[in-house]
Design an enzyme around this catalytic site. Structure first.
Site, short mmCIF file in Angstrom:
data_model
loop_
_atom_site.label_atom_id
_atom_site.label_comp_id
_atom_site.label_asym_id
_atom_site.label_seq_id
_atom_site.Cartn_x
_atom_site.Cartn_y
_atom_site.Cartn_z
N ASP A 276 1.13 -1.64 0.13
CA ASP A 276 0.19 0.09 0.19
C ASP A 276 0.84 1.22 0.03
O ASP A 276 2.25 1.31 -0.05
CB ASP A 276 -0.72 -0.10 1.29
CG ASP A 276 -2.06 0.34 0.81
OD1 ASP A 276 -3.71 0.54 1.81
OD2 ASP A 276 -1.93 2.10 0.10
N GLU A 472 -10.33 6.59 4.35
CA GLU A 472 -9.61 5.77 5.91
C GLU A 472 -10.02 6.63 6.62
O GLU A 472 -10.23 6.03 7.15
CB GLU A 472 -8.45 6.42 5.22
CG GLU A 472 -8.24 5.72 3.56
CD GLU A 472 -6.27 5.77 2.96
OE1 GLU A 472 -5.74 5.76 1.57
OE2 GLU A 472 -5.63 5.66 4.00
C1 GLC Z 1 -4.40 4.69 0.02
C2 GLC Z 1 -5.48 3.25 0.00
C3 GLC Z 1 -5.63 1.97 -0.48
C4 GLC Z 1 -4.89 2.89 -2.08
C5 GLC Z 1 -3.56 3.67 -1.95
C6 GLC Z 1 -3.20 4.03 -3.85
O1 GLC Z 1 -3.66 4.62 1.36
O2 GLC Z 1 -4.89 2.36 1.76
O3 GLC Z 1 -6.59 1.11 -0.60
O4 GLC Z 1 -5.11 1.82 -3.50
O5 GLC Z 1 -3.59 4.34 -1.09
O6 GLC Z 1 -3.97 5.08 -3.37
#
Ligand code: GLC
Length: 581
Positions: A276, A472
């Site tokens: 991530d 988030e």
């Molecule tokens: C974010 C999320 C993830 C996403 C990634 C790219 O923090 O946790 O779900 O795909 O970063 O945006």
């Protein structure tokens, strides 16, 4: 251009082997590196460092933010990548988690919790297909979706990204993978790489804390959180993204047992694993990534790192860790084999540039019709005293509430910007507009956001209330989960009139509404329906019958969280509840 790896007639495995035999270590390290589009300065760094992937983080869009402009941006990056000696195409990723939500004008579908309420896997596959067409039309060929999280505590800010609190719903909705990728990755046009995320246990953290700690036995972790990932792997999902969360105190990003033994070994996942956003940085508990973070994550089985900005430093440190033997060449080769296999299967070597035949599908009437159907099927009727619903289309209706005429509120987070936002953020139909389109004849619609002007002459008042957008951790609700003051004030004005109140709750999760519910004649949970608010009116006025069922248990109060099917607690409304007529 007659080298074996450039020959589409050869088996992919042979093309991969031929290409890897020609690659230097640095070219292999570059393939494992993903950079955010705004970090690539100069853009030629993409070629200089042989970077294998570019992403748009949430809301990271070109200007102007149009499908055409996205496709032009994508092609520019790709042409830079193709300028390298081996001409390995880069793969471009973005979060299209409820439609191609970063693009103004795109169709915004209901967020996953609403799709879970439909219990309609075939429809969800259609949504995957429509999303893939809009994504491919902008050049993007990798979608960081679906989230297969099983949300066990509604306090979690990503509850709306979950299909529901039990694994069976997310497992059934993995049809979206087939929609996105096609039956066989790359076999048909507009095939985009899907991502099963976030592996593993992101929805099971104690207290629903985002990026927190999931404290479960391995048996329970496997029973609750693993089934959707197995289903996605069995459907051929091409990538898996690792969760920020920890399992019993160990960061998933550094957990070899989860990633290599279970995902790659036991489940037989043959795609590639991506971290991530800056996820490896957290492994050692210090800010920024360290050699220890790099060793732990790559050796755990992560194949590509979403750095996403300090890519030079990352590549330099990764090279050091390979040269000092902390990371084996075999591990580097395994990662490259996985990544390159997907690039070949996607057809990137043959069709590296945006497929402009799909650019016009962005926000198309056909896709919006599919979204409207999803909105209809996601509405859950929780109360309908005196069968006030369906309202008559010739009724005298008063509409109020902060989310009655607000595309931003009805779309939620991950819409145009990362966090989303209230207001007229993208073209669509608000709930109010849907109601105006429906009421006819002797009927009338009066709207006042705050409820001012309500009086006893109205047949009913429709109050469209709930949550404003978040994404988030910003959406975590550790304290109360009740309605905000704006909504409570609106409800008070309406109640004073004595007119029956129909509440449409626009929220990403159940809220604590027990105290207010007795005052409401009816309650419809609308979730986060997206741009096609007409689908809400279709249910309110009986154009269609409601079929939605709760994908989560509805708590009696915030203090009852977590409350899940079979845990012995008595929720306000149980999993699966939904009235119809
Ligand atoms: C974010 C999320 C993830 C996403 C990634 C790219 O923090 O946790 O779900 O795909 O970063 O945006």
């Amino acid at each position: 251009a007659g080298l074996p790896y450039q020959n589409p007639a050869l088996p992919v495995a042979d093309r991969v082997s031929d290409l890897m035999a020609r690659m230097s270590l640095d070219e292999k390290l570059g393939q494992m590196t993903q950079a955010e589009r705004t970090a690539l300065n100069p853009q030629s760094d993409l070629a200089t460092y042989r970077i294998g992937s570019v992403l748009s983080g949430g809301g990271s869009a070109p200007s102007p933010n149009t499908a055409q402009s996205w496709a032009d941006m994508y092609d520019s990056f790709q042409r830079t990548a193709l300028s390298t000696p081996l001409g390995i195409p880069m793969i471009y990723g973005a979060d299209a988690v409820h439609g191609h939500n970063n693009v103004v004008g795109a169709t915004i579908f209901p967020h996953n919790i609403g799709l879970g309420a439909t219990r309609d896997p075939a429809l969800v596959q259609q949504i995957g297909r429509a999303t893939a067409e809009e994504v491919a039309g902008t050049g993007v060929n990798w979608d960081f979706a679906p989230c297969l999280c099983v949300a066990r505590n509604d306090r979690w800010g990503r509850t709306y990204e979950s299909f529901g609190e039990v694994p069976s719903i997310a497992t059934s909705m993995t049809t979206i993978v087939t929609g996105l990728q096609g039956t066989t990755l790359g076999a048909a046009p507009a095939s985009v790489l899907a991502t099963a995320k976030h592996y593993l246990g992101d929805g099971g953290t104690t207290g629903g804390v985002n990026e927190g700690n999931t404290q479960l036995s391995e048996a329970d972790l496997r029973a609750i959180h693993l089934p959707p990932f197995k289903a996605a792997v069995d459907k051929g999902v091409g990538s898996v993204m690792i969760s920020y969360s920890s399992w019993n105190g160990v960061k998933d990003h550094g957990n070899r047992h989860l990633i290599t033994d279970i995902l790659k070994g036991e489940l037989g996942f043959s795609g590639f694993v991506v971290s991530d956003w800056a996820g490896i940085d957290q492994i050692d508990g210090q800010s920024g990534f360290s050699a220890a973070d790099i060793d732990a994550s790559i050796n755990a089985g992560i194949d590509m790192v979403m750095v996403p900005t300090n890519y030079k430093q990352f590549i330099s440190m990764l090279r050091t860790e390979v040269n000092n033997g902390h990371i084996s060449r075999a591990r580097i080769d395994d990662a490259n084999r996985r990544i390159l296999t997907k690039k070949f299967q996607l057809g990137l070597f043959e069709h590296p540039l945006a497929d402009r035949t799909f650019t016009g599908t962005v926000g198309s009437a056909a896709h919006r019709a599919t979204a409207r159907q999803a909105v209809r099927e996601s509405q859950v009727v929780l109360k309908n005293a005196g069968n006030i619903l369906p309202l008559s289309k010739s009724a005298k209706v008063f509409v109020a509430g902060k989310s009655a005429d607000d595309i931003g509120n009805q779309s939620g987070g991950w819409t145009i910007s990362w966090q989303g936002g209230s207001g007229n953020v993208t073209p669509g139909t608000t709930v109010l507009q849907g109601i105006r389109n429906t009421v006819a004849g002797a009927g009338s619609v009066t709207y006042n956001r705050d409820g001012n002007g309500i009086n006893s002459s109205y047949t009913a008042a429709v109050a469209v209330i709930g949550e404003t957008p978040y994404a988030e951790g910003a959406g975590d609700r550790p304290g109360g989960m009740g309605l905000d003051q704006t909504d409570l004030a609106t409800l008070n004005r309406l109640r004073a009139s004595g007119v029956p109140v129909v509440v449409v709750l626009v929220s990403g999760r159940p809220l604590d509404i027990s105290a207010q519910l007795p005052d409401w004649r009816a309650l419809v949970e609308s979730w986060l329906p997206g741009t096609e608010g007409q689908g809400v009116a279709d249910v309110l006025f009986g154009t269609v019958h409601p079929t939605g069922k709760l994908p989560v248990s509805w708590p009696q109060s915030a203090s009852q969280e977590p409350v899940n099917d079979g845990d012995g607690k008595t929720p306000l409304f149980p999993l699966g509840f939904g009235l119809t007529w």
